[in-house]
Design a protein around this motif. Structure first.
Motif, short mmCIF file in Angstrom:
data_model
loop_
_atom_site.label_atom_id
_atom_site.label_comp_id
_atom_site.label_asym_id
_atom_site.label_seq_id
_atom_site.Cartn_x
_atom_site.Cartn_y
_atom_site.Cartn_z
N ASP A 95 -75.71 -121.13 -0.04
CA ASP A 95 -75.33 -120.15 0.69
C ASP A 95 -73.93 -119.79 0.73
OD1 ASP A 95 -74.24 -121.70 2.61
OD2 ASP A 95 -75.71 -121.27 4.12
N ARG A 127 -79.26 -123.38 0.79
CA ARG A 127 -80.16 -122.48 1.69
C ARG A 127 -81.39 -122.06 1.09
NH1 ARG A 127 -79.76 -122.26 6.54
NH2 ARG A 127 -77.45 -122.44 6.47
N ASP A 169 -76.62 -115.35 5.50
CA ASP A 169 -77.05 -116.50 4.59
C ASP A 169 -78.22 -116.14 3.98
OD1 ASP A 169 -75.16 -118.16 5.79
OD2 ASP A 169 -76.19 -119.05 7.33
N SER A 195 -71.54 -120.50 2.46
CA SER A 195 -70.62 -121.63 3.42
C SER A 195 -70.95 -122.87 2.14
CB SER A 195 -71.35 -121.86 4.73
OG SER A 195 -71.38 -120.88 5.39
N SER A 228 -80.14 -126.11 6.31
CA SER A 228 -79.18 -126.72 5.62
C SER A 228 -79.53 -128.02 5.29
CB SER A 228 -77.78 -126.59 6.02
OG SER A 228 -77.55 -126.98 7.33
#
Length: 306
Positions: free
Chosen positions: A290, A296, A106, A292, A263
């Protein structure tokens, strides 16, 4: 050899890997194949090619003991990187220790963002860009950044600071391993305490977990990561408050500050920046996601006239 170790005697390299794979799968370790390959290679001092080439060679009694030890450590929840002492980050090897966080994929988006900022700033500045990494830990962010800048012929002079002398020792080793010792230095400092100049880019992945949430994290984190590097105080924002309240004394006009965040913290950290920088210089605040798709990085770009 104990009865348990005897039960798990590994006769050949191939059998050792198969055995570990089966035990990890049975324990519901999702990365059972990769973990088995890495740990077998580590225990037997073989790389991936060696595991194939020497698949049928016999395993010694001493190697059996090492295999069993690393296998049990993984079954108890210890991360592979903590067992072998090395973690890959930004395609580079980083040695880690109990004093450092385990580098995570990340965080690579923070390196990417810093690199984008450096490419932009390098066009308007002829001298090496001065870069500060606050709470450097293993040095992974600064070292990966410096390494990437080297590949792009961007001159940088980096400083990584950390309160932990043990973490700094690890960072210096990592800088040497990755060939950037000539462009980065490390210094013991409680945030800005022993820092005296201004920088073009400041990066930081500070502790941002609320104190009360640490024990509820995955065992790989709560049991093995440094508590100092995780604990962000009651609301997880203590380090951000400290850094942001001092930032104006350490950033160059036109500079860029990049924070890694939890997050759910983008709006909170952005508000902290807005509270401190209420008058010109103007800043542009943006968020970077990031892999996902979660926020981030909070990126703060200062106007050149600041």
């Amino acid at each position: 050899m104990t009865q348990n170790a005897q039960h798990h005697a590994y006769h050949t390299v191939e059998q050792a890997q198969i055995n570990l794979r089966g035990r990890f799968k049975e324990a519901d370790i999702s990365t059972y194949e990769l973990d088995a390959r890495v740990l077998t290679g580590f225990a037997l001092s073989l790389d991936d090619i060696g595991l194939i080439k020497h698949a049928s060679r016999s395993v010694t009694e001493q190697e059996n003991k090492i295999l069993e030890k690393v296998c049990l450590a993984r079954l108890e929840g210890k991360p592979v990187s903590r067992i072998i002492g090395v973690k890959e980050f930004y395609s580079l090897p980083f040695h880690i220790s109990p004093a450092t966080l385990d580098p995570r994929p990340d965080s690579e988006c923070l390196v990417d963002s810093a690199l984008n900022a450096a490419e932009k700033l390098a066009k308007s500045k002829s001298k090496p860009l001065k870069v500060l990494d606050l709470g450097t830990g293993s040095g992974c962010l600064l070292i990966a950044f410096a390494h990437a800048c080297k590949q792009r012929a961007i001159q940088v002079k980096g400083l990584g600071v950390d309160i932990s002398a043990n973490a700094l020792r690890q960072a210096r080793i990592n800088a040497a391993i990755n060939g950037v010792s000539d462009s980065v230095n490390f210094r013991q400092s409680d945030w800005f305490e022993n820092v005296s100049s201004r920088f073009d880019i400041i990066i930081s992945n500070p502790p941002y977990i609320s104190s009360g949430e640490i024990e509820a994290l995955a065992p790989e984190v709560s049991k093995y990561d440094s508590k100092t590097a995780l604990d962000g105080g009651t609301d997880g924002l203590d380090a951000y408050r400290n850094i942001i309240s001092n930032i104006m004394s350490f950033i160059q006009p036109g500079g860029c500050v990049l924070f890694e965040i939890g997050s759910e913290q983008a709006a909170l950290v952005t508000n902290l920046v807005r509270q401190v920088i209420v008058t010109p210089p103007q800043v542009t605040i943006s968020h970077v996601s990031d892999l996902s798709g979660l926020n981030r990085v909070v990126q703060v770009e200062f106007d050149i006239n600041s």
